[in-house]
Enzyme design. Structure first.
Site, PDB file in Angstrom:
ATOM      1  N   TYR A 137       0.789  -1.233  -0.129  1.00 31.31           N
ATOM      2  CA  TYR A 137       0.120  -0.070   0.048  1.00 31.31           C
ATOM      3  C   TYR A 137       0.874   1.153   0.154  1.00 31.31           C
ATOM      4  O   TYR A 137       0.385   2.413  -0.425  1.00 31.31           O
ATOM      5  CB  TYR A 137      -0.941  -0.112   1.224  1.00 31.31           C
ATOM      6  CG  TYR A 137      -2.308  -0.921   1.012  1.00 31.31           C
ATOM      7  CD1 TYR A 137      -2.477  -2.031   0.787  1.00 31.31           C
ATOM      8  CD2 TYR A 137      -3.487  -0.056   0.783  1.00 31.31           C
ATOM      9  CE1 TYR A 137      -3.298  -2.693   0.469  1.00 31.31           C
ATOM     10  CE2 TYR A 137      -4.769  -0.655   0.402  1.00 31.31           C
ATOM     11  CZ  TYR A 137      -4.755  -1.847   0.272  1.00 31.31           C
ATOM     12  OH  TYR A 137      -5.808  -2.661   0.096  1.00 31.31           O
ATOM     13  N   LYS A 183       2.434 -15.455   3.543  1.00 32.31           N
ATOM     14  CA  LYS A 183       2.724 -16.285   2.515  1.00 32.31           C
ATOM     15  C   LYS A 183       4.296 -16.376   2.194  1.00 32.31           C
ATOM     16  O   LYS A 183       4.860 -16.227   1.219  1.00 32.31           O
ATOM     17  CB  LYS A 183       2.259 -15.316   1.187  1.00 32.31           C
ATOM     18  CG  LYS A 183       2.068 -16.369  -0.319  1.00 32.31           C
ATOM     19  CD  LYS A 183       1.096 -17.280  -0.225  1.00 32.31           C
ATOM     20  CE  LYS A 183       1.366 -18.100  -1.404  1.00 32.31           C
ATOM     21  NZ  LYS A 183       0.700 -19.660  -1.360  1.00 32.31           N
ATOM     22  N   ASP A 215      -3.504 -18.422   1.268  1.00 28.81           N
ATOM     23  CA  ASP A 215      -4.457 -19.142   0.692  1.00 28.81           C
ATOM     24  C   ASP A 215      -5.335 -20.128   1.279  1.00 28.81           C
ATOM     25  O   ASP A 215      -6.552 -20.167   1.145  1.00 28.81           O
ATOM     26  CB  ASP A 215      -3.617 -19.710  -0.685  1.00 28.81           C
ATOM     27  CG  ASP A 215      -2.277 -20.454  -0.213  1.00 28.81           C
ATOM     28  OD1 ASP A 215      -1.829 -20.382   0.941  1.00 28.81           O
ATOM     29  OD2 ASP A 215      -1.765 -21.160  -1.338  1.00 28.81           O
ATOM     30  N   ASP A 239      -7.149  -6.482   3.776  1.00 31.36           N
ATOM     31  CA  ASP A 239      -8.055  -6.103   3.086  1.00 31.36           C
ATOM     32  C   ASP A 239      -8.929  -7.055   2.290  1.00 31.36           C
ATOM     33  O   ASP A 239     -10.274  -6.869   2.399  1.00 31.36           O
ATOM     34  CB  ASP A 239      -7.291  -5.173   1.954  1.00 31.36           C
ATOM     35  CG  ASP A 239      -8.345  -4.575   1.057  1.00 31.36           C
ATOM     36  OD1 ASP A 239      -9.414  -3.780   1.347  1.00 31.36           O
ATOM     37  OD2 ASP A 239      -8.180  -4.458  -0.253  1.00 31.36           O
ATOM     38  N   ASP A 243     -13.084  -8.317   3.455  1.00 33.22           N
ATOM     39  CA  ASP A 243     -14.268  -8.659   2.726  1.00 33.22           C
ATOM     40  C   ASP A 243     -14.791  -9.931   2.568  1.00 33.22           C
ATOM     41  O   ASP A 243     -16.111 -10.245   2.496  1.00 33.22           O
ATOM     42  CB  ASP A 243     -14.042  -8.206   1.163  1.00 33.22           C
ATOM     43  CG  ASP A 243     -14.148  -6.500   0.814  1.00 33.22           C
ATOM     44  OD1 ASP A 243     -13.849  -6.001   1.980  1.00 33.22           O
ATOM     45  OD2 ASP A 243     -14.774  -6.156  -0.304  1.00 33.22           O
TER      46      ASP A 243
HETATM   47  C1  IPM Z   1     -10.621  -0.545   2.405  1.00 28.26           C
HETATM   48  C2  IPM Z   1     -10.413  -0.191   1.020  1.00 28.26           C
HETATM   49  C3  IPM Z   1      -9.197   0.452   0.571  1.00 28.26           C
HETATM   50  C4  IPM Z   1      -8.052  -0.218   1.058  1.00 28.26           C
HETATM   51  C5  IPM Z   1      -9.179   1.301  -0.779  1.00 28.26           C
HETATM   52  C6  IPM Z   1     -10.295   2.142  -1.250  1.00 28.26           C
HETATM   53  C7  IPM Z   1      -7.982   1.976  -0.888  1.00 28.26           C
HETATM   54  O1  IPM Z   1     -10.664  -1.360   0.158  1.00 28.26           O
HETATM   55  O2  IPM Z   1     -10.632   0.216   3.347  1.00 28.26           O
HETATM   56  O3  IPM Z   1     -10.616  -1.738   2.774  1.00 28.26           O
HETATM   57  O4  IPM Z   1      -7.719  -1.208   0.058  1.00 28.26           O
HETATM   58  O5  IPM Z   1      -7.564  -0.195   2.285  1.00 28.26           O
HETATM   59 MN    MN Z   2     -10.979  -3.078   1.130  1.00 25.04          MN
END
Ligand code: IPM
Ligand code: MN
Ligand code: NAD
Length: 343
Positions: A137, A183, A215, A239, A243
């Site tokens: 990042y 990893k 993984d 990240d 999700d």
């Molecule tokens: C998150 C988002 C951000 C990240 C993006 C918008 C840069 O996906 O906060 O999870 O990848 O950290």
């Molecule tokens: Mn994200």
């Protein structure tokens, strides 16, 4: 009455909608629990950037660094800014420059019908400690001719402090296992994760340390999520896994996050983005923003108010007052009002 200065960056897309819906809920919860919020709305967003070419001016950065108790952010990302420059300066810029090295992302199943998993896989309650100030990042690297090179930064100090944060949280919250994910079988730089995890885990004899390659962890989180308590990992994997975690418990409309550096003001934002296709339709789920507010209250020293907000959200889900992402027909505003009523 104790008051807290909270800067609001509503941002883009559904950001302003979920933030404006969440604010009265948070105000109400604060009043009920005997404290107040002094809110200051800041304009930084794609629209502001396109109008002024300003992402986050230096004076605003210093103000956020020096004068506020918390920053509450909606989402940043807009198709009119395809390079995402404003989000890089505002969101990533604040994470890096305020050194908010902990991205704390809880994954908890609030109602059994929210998971796509089988009925015997329905005790899901873990937290992700995502390293938030290093990794790919940082955007280091180069583009030379046909070669696009991204460098991933893993410092001993950076890795050590996020691992320690995960163990400290586990100890403080009675958790008995911490899972580190990297990893290191393919990326030599991840050896520092192995070394630090091994060393730090020895300081916490009551907590079982375990390791999973990322993984394998992705698979196991789907197959056996109830096994996990605390996951600590790097910026990019955190990240992605957050999700995935959201997907296990009802989706991005419910996922909250806190960007923290102990002792400093934090930055609180839902895990979700600006969801451009949903913007302006009144269908965005405000629960992620409300639950993010609960994380903010916790950090400001109001754990009771945080638990109360979580209970009110849970009750609202159980009552069937839900936006379409959770299978309901309610609007952003109706959901927020139902949460307030449940308070
Ligand atoms: C998150 C988002 C951000 C990240 C993006 C918008 C840069 O996906 O906060 O999870 O990848 O950290
Ligand atoms: Mn994200
Ligand atoms: P997204 O999280 O914005 O949306 C993905 C999908 O999830 C949406 O289309 C929608 O179906 C669902 N969703 C998300 N939030 C929801 C909510 N509150 N209620 C109901 N449904 C919801 O992710 P994306 O589409 O990959 O990204 C869109 C933009 O947001 C991009 O510019 C991206 O960079 C940005 N983004 C910003 C943040 C942030 O500011 N923290 C986080 C993630 C993505």
């Amino acid at each position: 009455m104790r008051r807290h200065a909270v800067a609001i960056i509503a941002g883009d897309g559904i950001g302003p909608e979920v933030i404006e819906a969440a604010i009265p809920v948070l105000d109400g919860a604060a009043a009920k629990h005997g404290f107040g919020l002094d809110l200051e709305r800041l304009p930084y967003s794609a629209t502001h950037y396109l109008k002024t070419r300003e992402t986050l001016p230096e004076a605003a950065f210093r103000h956020l660094r020096d004068d506020v108790d918390a920053i509450f952010l909606g989402a940043l990302g807009d198709p009119r800014v395809p390079g995402n420059e404003h989000a890089r300066d505002i969101l990533l810029g604040l994470r890096f420059r305020l050194d908010l090295y902990i991205n704390f992302r809880p994954v908890r199943l609030l109602h059994p019908d929210l998971t796509p998993l089988r009925a015997d896989r329905r005790t899901i309650d873990f937290v992700i400690f995502r390293e938030n100030a290093e990794g790919v990042y940082l955007g280091r690297g180069r583009i030379t001719g046909d070669e696009y090179v991204a460098e991933e930064v893993n410092t001993a100090k950076g890795v050590e402090r996020i691992i320690r944060a995960a163990f400290e949280w586990a100890r403080a919250h009675g958790r008995t296992r911490v899972t580190m994910s990297d990893k290191s079988n393919a990326v030599p730089a991840h050896l520092v994760w192995q070394q630090k995890f091994k060393a730090i885990s020895q300081e916490y004899p009551a907590i079982t340390p375990e390791h999973r390659y990322v993984d394998a962890l992705a698979l196991e989180l789907v197959r056996e999520p109830e096994r996990f308590q605390v996951v600590v990992t790097n910026n990019l994997y955190g990240d992605i896994l957050s999700d995935l975690g959201a997907g296990l418990v009802g989706g991005l409309g419910l996922a909250a996050s806190a960007n923290l550096h102990p002792g400093r003001a934090g930055l609180f934002e839902p895990v979700h983005g600006s969801a451009p296709p949903l913007a302006g339709k009144g269908v965005a789920n405000p629960m992620a923003a409300v639950l993010t507010g609960a994380l903010m209250f916790e950090q400001l020293g109001h754990a009771q108010a945080a638990r109360d907000l979580e209970r009110a959200v849970q009750q609202t889900i159980a009552a069937g007052v839900r936006t379409p992402d959770l299978g309901g027909k309610s609007t952003t505003r109706e959901v927020a009002e139902a949460i307030s009523a449940a308070l």
